[in-house]
Write an enzyme that holds these catalytic residues in place. Structure first.
Site, PDB file in Angstrom:
ATOM      1  N   ASP A  46      60.018  35.369   0.104  1.00  0.00           N
ATOM      2  CA  ASP A  46      59.868  34.581   1.324  1.00  0.00           C
ATOM      3  C   ASP A  46      61.152  34.611   2.149  1.00  0.00           C
ATOM      4  OD1 ASP A  46      57.355  33.951   0.551  1.00  0.00           O
ATOM      5  OD2 ASP A  46      57.887  31.992  -0.277  1.00  0.00           O
ATOM      6  N   SER A  91      47.828  36.224   6.599  1.00  0.00           N
ATOM      7  CA  SER A  91      48.806  35.583   5.763  1.00  0.00           C
ATOM      8  C   SER A  91      49.333  34.363   6.495  1.00  0.00           C
ATOM      9  CB  SER A  91      49.884  36.621   5.528  1.00  0.00           C
ATOM     10  OG  SER A  91      50.869  36.095   4.750  1.00  0.00           O
ATOM     11  N   LEU A  92      50.306  33.695   5.931  1.00  0.00           N
ATOM     12  CA  LEU A  92      50.860  32.511   6.581  1.00  0.00           C
ATOM     13  C   LEU A  92      52.354  32.677   6.755  1.00  0.00           C
ATOM     14  CD1 LEU A  92      49.090  29.773   4.428  1.00  0.00           C
ATOM     15  CD2 LEU A  92      48.684  30.217   6.844  1.00  0.00           C
ATOM     16  N   GLU A 125      47.209  21.061   2.218  1.00  0.00           N
ATOM     17  CA  GLU A 125      46.563  21.552   0.989  1.00  0.00           C
ATOM     18  C   GLU A 125      47.631  22.167   0.086  1.00  0.00           C
ATOM     19  OE1 GLU A 125      43.932  24.537   2.545  1.00  0.00           O
ATOM     20  OE2 GLU A 125      42.707  23.091   3.624  1.00  0.00           O
ATOM     21  N   LYS A 127      49.578  24.611  -2.025  1.00  0.00           N
ATOM     22  CA  LYS A 127      49.465  26.076  -1.963  1.00  0.00           C
ATOM     23  C   LYS A 127      49.567  26.638  -3.378  1.00  0.00           C
ATOM     24  CE  LYS A 127      51.133  30.092   0.569  1.00  0.00           C
ATOM     25  NZ  LYS A 127      51.436  30.990  -0.548  1.00  0.00           N
ATOM     26  N   ASP A 129      49.476  29.335  -6.279  1.00  0.00           N
ATOM     27  CA  ASP A 129      49.913  30.712  -6.346  1.00  0.00           C
ATOM     28  C   ASP A 129      48.935  31.503  -7.190  1.00  0.00           C
ATOM     29  OD1 ASP A 129      51.614  32.546  -5.495  1.00  0.00           O
ATOM     30  OD2 ASP A 129      53.147  32.182  -7.023  1.00  0.00           O
ATOM     31  N   ARG A 148      42.062  40.521  -1.148  1.00  0.00           N
ATOM     32  CA  ARG A 148      42.581  40.652   0.206  1.00  0.00           C
ATOM     33  C   ARG A 148      42.904  42.105   0.567  1.00  0.00           C
ATOM     34  NH1 ARG A 148      47.708  37.392   2.541  1.00  0.00           N
ATOM     35  NH2 ARG A 148      48.824  38.541   0.959  1.00  0.00           N
ATOM     36  N   GLU A 184      41.133  30.742  -3.406  1.00  0.00           N
ATOM     37  CA  GLU A 184      42.142  31.262  -4.321  1.00  0.00           C
ATOM     38  C   GLU A 184      41.589  31.286  -5.743  1.00  0.00           C
ATOM     39  OE1 GLU A 184      44.755  31.884  -2.508  1.00  0.00           O
ATOM     40  OE2 GLU A 184      46.414  32.277  -3.887  1.00  0.00           O
ATOM     41  N   TYR A 252      39.128  27.185   0.547  1.00  0.00           N
ATOM     42  CA  TYR A 252      39.929  26.498   1.549  1.00  0.00           C
ATOM     43  C   TYR A 252      39.838  27.034   2.971  1.00  0.00           C
ATOM     44  CZ  TYR A 252      43.112  30.250   0.022  1.00  0.00           C
ATOM     45  OH  TYR A 252      43.647  31.454  -0.328  1.00  0.00           O
ATOM     46  N   LYS A 340      57.207  25.706   2.174  1.00  0.00           N
ATOM     47  CA  LYS A 340      57.570  26.025   0.801  1.00  0.00           C
ATOM     48  C   LYS A 340      58.591  25.035   0.248  1.00  0.00           C
ATOM     49  CE  LYS A 340      55.366  30.007   0.308  1.00  0.00           C
ATOM     50  NZ  LYS A 340      55.978  31.192  -0.218  1.00  0.00           N
ATOM     51  N   CYS A 434      76.239  62.271  -2.752  1.00  0.00           N
ATOM     52  CA  CYS A 434      74.873  61.808  -2.973  1.00  0.00           C
ATOM     53  C   CYS A 434      74.515  61.928  -4.454  1.00  0.00           C
ATOM     54  CB  CYS A 434      73.918  62.646  -2.127  1.00  0.00           C
ATOM     55  SG  CYS A 434      72.193  62.375  -2.542  1.00  0.00           S
ATOM     56  N   CYS A 437      71.779  64.888  -4.874  1.00  0.00           N
ATOM     57  CA  CYS A 437      72.014  66.315  -4.630  1.00  0.00           C
ATOM     58  C   CYS A 437      73.474  66.712  -4.652  1.00  0.00           C
ATOM     59  CB  CYS A 437      71.375  66.744  -3.309  1.00  0.00           C
ATOM     60  SG  CYS A 437      72.276  66.145  -1.865  1.00  0.00           S
ATOM     61  N   CYS A 452      73.757  60.662   2.923  1.00  0.00           N
ATOM     62  CA  CYS A 452      73.841  61.977   2.323  1.00  0.00           C
ATOM     63  C   CYS A 452      73.706  63.017   3.431  1.00  0.00           C
ATOM     64  CB  CYS A 452      72.703  62.119   1.315  1.00  0.00           C
ATOM     65  SG  CYS A 452      72.344  63.810   0.876  1.00  0.00           S
ATOM     66  N   CYS A 458      68.370  67.981   0.089  1.00  0.00           N
ATOM     67  CA  CYS A 458      68.505  66.888  -0.885  1.00  0.00           C
ATOM     68  C   CYS A 458      67.126  66.529  -1.434  1.00  0.00           C
ATOM     69  CB  CYS A 458      69.136  65.663  -0.231  1.00  0.00           C
ATOM     70  SG  CYS A 458      69.129  64.210  -1.302  1.00  0.00           S
TER      71      CYS A 458
HETATM   72  S1  IVH Z   1      44.796  29.705   4.306  1.00  0.00           S
HETATM   73  C1  IVH Z   1      44.853  32.223   8.013  1.00  0.00           C
HETATM   74  N1  IVH Z   1      45.006  27.887   2.461  1.00  0.00           N
HETATM   75  O1  IVH Z   1      48.539  31.741   0.695  1.00  0.00           O
HETATM   76  C2  IVH Z   1      45.004  31.356   6.829  1.00  0.00           C
HETATM   77  N2  IVH Z   1      45.974  30.007   2.010  1.00  0.00           N
HETATM   78  O2  IVH Z   1      50.360  33.092   2.612  1.00  0.00           O
HETATM   79  C3  IVH Z   1      45.206  32.098   5.563  1.00  0.00           C
HETATM   80  N3  IVH Z   1      46.992  30.185  -0.207  1.00  0.00           N
HETATM   81  O3  IVH Z   1      46.750  34.687   1.173  1.00  0.00           O
HETATM   82  C4  IVH Z   1      45.209  31.409   4.309  1.00  0.00           C
HETATM   83  N4  IVH Z   1      46.527  28.149  -0.860  1.00  0.00           N
HETATM   84  O4  IVH Z   1      46.497  33.483  -1.051  1.00  0.00           O
HETATM   85  C5  IVH Z   1      45.309  29.141   2.801  1.00  0.00           C
HETATM   86  N5  IVH Z   1      45.090  26.161   0.933  1.00  0.00           N
HETATM   87  C6  IVH Z   1      45.373  27.408   1.265  1.00  0.00           C
HETATM   88  C7  IVH Z   1      46.068  28.285   0.387  1.00  0.00           C
HETATM   89  C8  IVH Z   1      46.344  29.578   0.798  1.00  0.00           C
HETATM   90  C9  IVH Z   1      47.092  29.305  -1.208  1.00  0.00           C
HETATM   91  C10 IVH Z   1      47.520  31.559  -0.248  1.00  0.00           C
HETATM   92  C11 IVH Z   1      46.493  32.606   0.039  1.00  0.00           C
HETATM   93  C12 IVH Z   1      46.994  33.331   1.245  1.00  0.00           C
HETATM   94  C13 IVH Z   1      48.440  33.017   1.228  1.00  0.00           C
HETATM   95  C14 IVH Z   1      48.994  33.044   2.628  1.00  0.00           C
END
Ligand code: IVH
Length: 706
Positions: A46, A91-92, A125, A127, A129, A148, A184, A252, A340, A434, A437, A452, A458
């Site tokens: 991250d 992703s987030l 919510e 998160k 893993d 995914r 998840e 979720y 986080k 290098c 090489c 290099c 190389c």
């Molecule tokens: S929402 C557009 N909700 O986090 C929104 N993700 O970094 C996309 N994850 O790939 C995801 N808990 O694997 C969402 N309550 C939650 C989550 C969650 C875990 C994970 C999920 C996603 C990743 C994004």
């Protein structure tokens, strides 16, 4: 000891660091998604992503076409059928502090044009893993489910998902005719521990059989953490094995749907429950930013006592109409964020400094450490970035070092614990040759990177270039993964990109190698044949010219249209002041450093020879049409000015970009449209003066169909 502050970096520093970050993050993505074998902790990962984002915010002109912010996850592994998601799985973005969460809220307000007093309600919510999955329901019946993958398509793991007891096979009516549910798949901590113990026993039993000279089945994988255990379990080719694993599922989010099931996320979670899904009972509606901050502290305090690992809390804007307006930027939504938990530090011993040689010859030092557990994942490696970084930190082999994983800082060796330094330790001498090489490795002018000079002689550079050439975003030759490239290179069958297209002449040699059956060879040769014609932009990107990422390759392809024209122009551009050089410099987005790099590439006879050799095998096609091609704004340059009524400027610009337009700030002859809101000033006047087409907000909306 920290990574240099962003504001102290020169553009050159940033270019280099962004390149390193792109490479490192891509590598970690591969390790995490495709191999389920991460080398760094999630927090370290991250931190890399955060640093990349911070650099890109400060130097937007340097955003790479292969930037991690534009990419997600890993391509699908072999063995499962591919499954395309109805809507991409994104992703987030992460935040790590009250301030950063505040900034996230501010961005939402600014984008939506809200006042500071208007409350933002979120749903928080935990998160978890685990592994995100996409479940398709049609007429209320579970049809298929996929991982995914790369965000656009994942692996079809339907059979495996059906072994999870909490997955509803049918939804309780009423339900939309078609809907994708996201959630998840994970393993609880206690289940993980007992599962790991079983695996350890199995592994020991296997060792005993080996000692007794018996035949062995497949190796036993001992997972490092619950996430790897869940991922490994769900991606078993034999669903009967998945069935024995203690997997759970929490829902979720949703993807594509035939109709909107709710107006707020909170109500949507209620619908999920009603349909039969398990929703995390800790999820809660929070009616303000302040409530979210409290929730963060509350969940953080209770974290250790939870049955499963969490690494933060996801906050989603409750109003779905607002979510829709906010949309996405890069790979993440503007309306949700992962907050986080803070990072940790750990102390370990530096065993070695390895030097990796990249595609452009960059020598990158990498720390090899005694494995150490940081927040649940075993860390063995850390990047040391470059020679100066090693000198600045004075890290020496045998030193005890402090590892850091935190917000805006690159996961790194924070420093040396000097009290523990060995009496006979020696400063690290960065190699002047290098390691691959033996060619001289030199530093050019202000370049912080030692490179290099071996070029195509190389082996490390050559194989890295070949890897890049065949990679998914370049020529995309399926079946020519890293291992096969190395193998074919070592066997002397492929030395240059063109050799790949002559591999069919070596069919018999291939058939003589162990593990190279008729089917594998045919499949590979077919995949190669299929790429004899590719879009020009892919071809240019695949050449692996420094600083020519996907975006620049696209600009060049669009500008020059054909390989022949581009090649001739690049050679002619060698002369500074020439028409060709001026033209190259005039392409929006191609700065002087990039122009220089192109000219240098073409000035090297070996490069030209390799290119021509390749062009004899491959015929690049004109630029691919994009899906936005039908819009009246595709490939048009636009400027927005004045105050718009129906949407904020940010929102309008994002919409224009989605429709294929390029948005710039100032009006020039190259501008195609100027959209004029209330109180527009000099830009509107300039547009009139230059005869550029001016649109009112209403006209613009009409044309977008919004
Ligand atoms: S929402 C557009 N909700 O986090 C929104 N993700 O970094 C996309 N994850 O790939 C995801 N808990 O694997 C969402 N309550 C939650 C989550 C969650 C875990 C994970 C999920 C996603 C990743 C994004």
């Amino acid at each position: 000891m920290k990574a240099p502050a962003i504001q102290d970096l020169t553009e050159l520093d940033a270019v280099i660091e962004l390149a390193e970050l792109a490479r490192d993050i891509a590598r970690h993505d591969r390790l995490y998604h495709a191999k389920d074998q991460p080398e760094i902790t999630d927090a370290e990962y991250d931190a890399l992503v955060a640093r990349n984002r911070a650099l890109e915010a400060r130097f937007p002109q340097l955003i790479r076409s292969d930037s991690p912010s534009r990419r997600i996850g890993a391509p699908v592994a072999e063995g499962f059928a591919k499954s395309r998601h109805g809507e991409p799985m994104l992703s987030l973005d992460n935040v790590f502090s009250v301030e950063e969460f505040g900034d996230f809220c501010k961005r939402i307000r600014r984008f939506l044009g809200l006042t500071d007093t208007e409350a933002l309600a979120f749903v928080g919510e935990p998160k978890i893993d685990g592994l995100s999955i996409n479940l398709l329901y049609e007429d209320g019946v579970f049809i298929k489910g996929a991982t995914r993958g790369d965000g656009a398509e994942g692996e079809d793991v339907t059979a495996n998902l059906l072994t999870i007891p909490s997955l509803p096979r049918r939804l309780t009516a009423p339900f939309p005719a078609s809907i994708e549910i996201r959630g998840e798949v994970f393993m609880e901590k206690a289940d993980f521990l007992s599962f790991r113990a079983t695996q350890e026993e199995a592994s020991e039993a296997r060792e005993a059989r080996r000692a007794a000279g018996e035949k062995l089945g497949e190796a036993v994988v001992i997972p490092a953490n619950p996430r790897n255990a869940a991922a490994g379990s769900l991606r078993q080719l034999d669903a009967r094995i998945t069935a024995t694993r203690p997997l759970k599922l929490l829902a979720y989010a949703m993807g594509a749907a035939s109709e909107a099931p709710a107006e707020t996320h909170h109500d949507f979670l209620d619908e999920l429950r009603r349909w039969g899904f398990t929703v995390n009972p800790l999820s809660r509606r929070l009616d303000s930013e302040g409530a979210a901050e409290h929730f963060q502290a509350e969940i953080g305090a209770g974290r250790a006592a939870l049955a499963y690992d969490i690494d933060g809390v996801v906050y989603k804007l409750d109003r779905i109409d607002w979510q829709r307006r906010l949309g996405f930027v890069g790979r993440a939504p503007r309306w949700a964020v992962a907050w986080k938990f803070p990072a940790e530090q750990a102390v370990t011993k530096l065993l070695d400094i390895e030097i990796q040689v990249g595609r452009t010859g960059a020598l990158t030092p990498r720390a090899v450490m005694e494995p150490v557990n940081v927040g649940g994942v075993v860390v063995r490696h850390a990047t040391l970035h470059n020679e100066d970084e090693v000198t600045r930190k004075d890290v020496r082999i045998g030193d005890t070092v402090m590892l850091q994983r935190a917000g805006d800082v690159i996961p790194q060796i924070l420093g040396v614990v000097l009290e523990k330094r060995l009496a006979d330790s020696q400063p690290y001498a960065f190699p002047l040759n290098c390691p691959a090489c033996g060619s001289h490795a030199i530093r050019d002018g202000e370049d912080v990177v030692r490179r290099c000079t071996g070029g195509l002689t190389c082996p490390a550079q050559t194989t890295e270039r070949l890897r890049h050439f065949v990679s998914r975003r370049a020529m995309d030759i399926e079946g020519l993964g890293e291992e096969n490239i190395q193998f074919l290179f070592d066997a002397g069958l492929i030395k240059s990109p063109a050799d790949i297209f002559r591999l069919h002449q070596k069919r018999e040699t291939l058939a003589g190698f162990e593990g190279w059956g008729e089917r594998k060879i045919s499949k590979l040769l077919e995949a190669i044949e299929a790429r004899r014609s590719v879009a020009l932009e892919r071809f240019i990107f695949a050449l692996g010219i420094r600083r020519i990422g996907e975006q620049n390759a696209k600009l060049l392809a669009r500008h020059y249209h054909s390989l022949e024209a581009w090649r001739a122009a690049m050679i002619a551009a060698h002369i500074i002041g020439s028409e060709a050089r001026e033209e190259l410099g005039s392409i929006q987005g191609i700065g002087p450093a990039i122009a220089e790099e192109l000219v240098e590439f073409f000035a090297e006879p070996r490069n030209l020879a390799a290119l021509d050799d390749l062009a004899a095998e491959v015929s690049p096609l004109p630029v691919e049409e994009t899906s936005a091609a039908d819009s009246p704004f595709a490939a048009k340059t636009m400027v927005f000015t004045g105050t718009l009524e129906k949407m904020t400027r940010d929102e309008a610009e994002a919409l224009a970009e989605r429709l294929g337009a390029k948005v710039t700030k100032s009006v020039s002859k190259k501008t195609d449209f100027v959209v004029v809101g209330a109180d527009a000033g000099s830009k509107a006047a300039k547009a009139a003066e230059l005869g550029v087409k001016v649109l009112t907000e209403a006209e613009w909306l009409e044309m977008t169909g919004a």
